[in-house]
Design an enzyme around this catalytic site. Structure first.
Site, PDB file in Angstrom:
ATOM      1  CE1 TYR A  46     -29.597  22.737  -8.403  1.00 33.07           C
ATOM      2  CE2 TYR A  46     -29.385  25.126  -8.211  1.00 33.07           C
ATOM      3  CZ  TYR A  46     -29.508  23.876  -7.630  1.00 33.07           C
ATOM      4  OH  TYR A  46     -29.523  23.765  -6.266  1.00 33.07           O
ATOM      5  CG  ASP A  57     -28.775  32.167  -1.921  1.00 32.39           C
ATOM      6  OD1 ASP A  57     -28.395  31.188  -1.256  1.00 32.39           O
ATOM      7  OD2 ASP A  57     -29.957  32.575  -1.914  1.00 32.39           O
ATOM      8  CG  ASP A  96     -27.593  38.420  -1.024  1.00 30.92           C
ATOM      9  OD1 ASP A  96     -28.762  37.987  -1.021  1.00 30.92           O
ATOM     10  OD2 ASP A  96     -26.767  38.153  -1.922  1.00 30.92           O
ATOM     11  CD  GLN A 118     -33.677  31.922  -1.256  1.00 30.72           C
ATOM     12  OE1 GLN A 118     -33.764  30.963  -2.008  1.00 30.72           O
ATOM     13  NE2 GLN A 118     -32.521  32.452  -0.912  1.00 30.72           N
TER      14      GLN A 118
HETATM   15 MG   LIG Z   1     -26.834  37.211  -3.777  1.00 32.82          MG
END
Ligand SMILES: [Mg+2]
Length: 191
Positions: free
Chosen positions: A20, A11, A9, A61
Site C-alpha cells: 500500500y 497473510d 498463518d 489482524q
Molecule cells: Mg504472516
C-alpha cells in the site's frame, strides 16, 4: 479420537500480502478486493485435509486497531478469502482472528491482548473446540511470532522463508520456500 491439525498463518502464507503506497508497507489486505490467494495455497490445503488434518487459520489482524481500515472491511476481506479458497474446493475447519494491537490507537482494541500471536491462546481454543491433538499438529507461518506461538502450544512450526538464509535466524523451525513445500514436509513426516 483427537485428530491432528495444520494451523496456518493467513497473510504471507495463504493470502498474498499487498503493498500500500499510503502506508509504504507490504501488509495484510485492508480491503476485500485486495485479497488474492498465494499460488498453490489451495492445493496444499486440500492435500493436508485429504491426509486427515483439520485446517485452522490463526491470524493477527491489527490494521483496524492501528487506524488503517475498518473492522467491517477486515471482515469482508475474510469472507472474500473464504470464497476464494472455497471455490478451489477447500473448506477450513475454523478461522481465528486477533484484532487488537499493542501499539494501536483505537479504544478497546489497543494494548496487550491474550489472543494475539505469539501467544498460543487461539491454538488451545481450537484444540478444545475441534478436539485436536496438538502434539501431532503443525503450524505454517512467515514470522518468528508464528514460530513462537507454535512452540508455546507444543505444535511443530514451519517457517516460510522464500529466499535462502545464510545464517538461519530461526533455528527452532523447519524452513520451506512456500506453503506447497511446507505441506510436502508435513506429508513426508506422516509416512
Ligand atoms: Mg504472516
Amino acid at each position: 479420537m483427537s485428530r491432528p491439525a495444520v494451523f496456518f498463518d493467513r497473510d504471507g502464507v495463504l493470502v498474498e500480502e499487498v503493498f500500500y503506497p499510503e502506508t509504504g508497507e507490504k501488509e495484510a489486505p485492508l480491503r476485500p478486493e485486495d485479497v488474492r490467494l498465494v499460488p498453490g495455497a489451495a492445493l496444499a490445503a486440500s492435500r493436508l485435509a485429504a491426509a486427515g488434518y483439520a485446517l485452522v487459520v490463526v491470524s493477527n489482524q491489527g490494521a483496524y486497531a492501528k487506524g488503517k481500515t475498518t473492522l467491517r472491511s477486515l471482515w469482508l476481506a475474510h469472507e472474500r478469502f473464504l470464497a476464494l479458497i472455497g471455490a478451489e474446493g477447500v473448506s477450513l475447519d475454523r478461522t481465528f482472528y486477533a484484532y487488537g494491537h499493542p501499539d494501536g490507537m483505537v479504544p478497546h482494541f489497543s494494548g496487550p491482548s491474550l489472543d494475539r500471536k505469539p501467544g498460543p491462546y487461539q491454538l488451545f481454543i481450537a484444540a478444545a473446540e475441534l478436539d485436536l491433538d496438538l502434539g501431532q499438529s503443525w503450524m505454517i507461518g512467515d514470522r518468528q511470532s508464528d514460530v513462537d506461538c507454535a512452540l508455546a502450544a507444543g505444535v511443530r512450526p514451519i517457517l516460510i522463508a522464500p529466499s535462502p538464509v545464510r545464517h538461519n535466524p530461526h533455528p527452532t523451525a523447519c524452513r520451506a520456500a512456500d506453503v506447497g513445500e511446507a505441506a510436502a514436509i508435513i506429508l513426508d513426516c506422516k509416512l
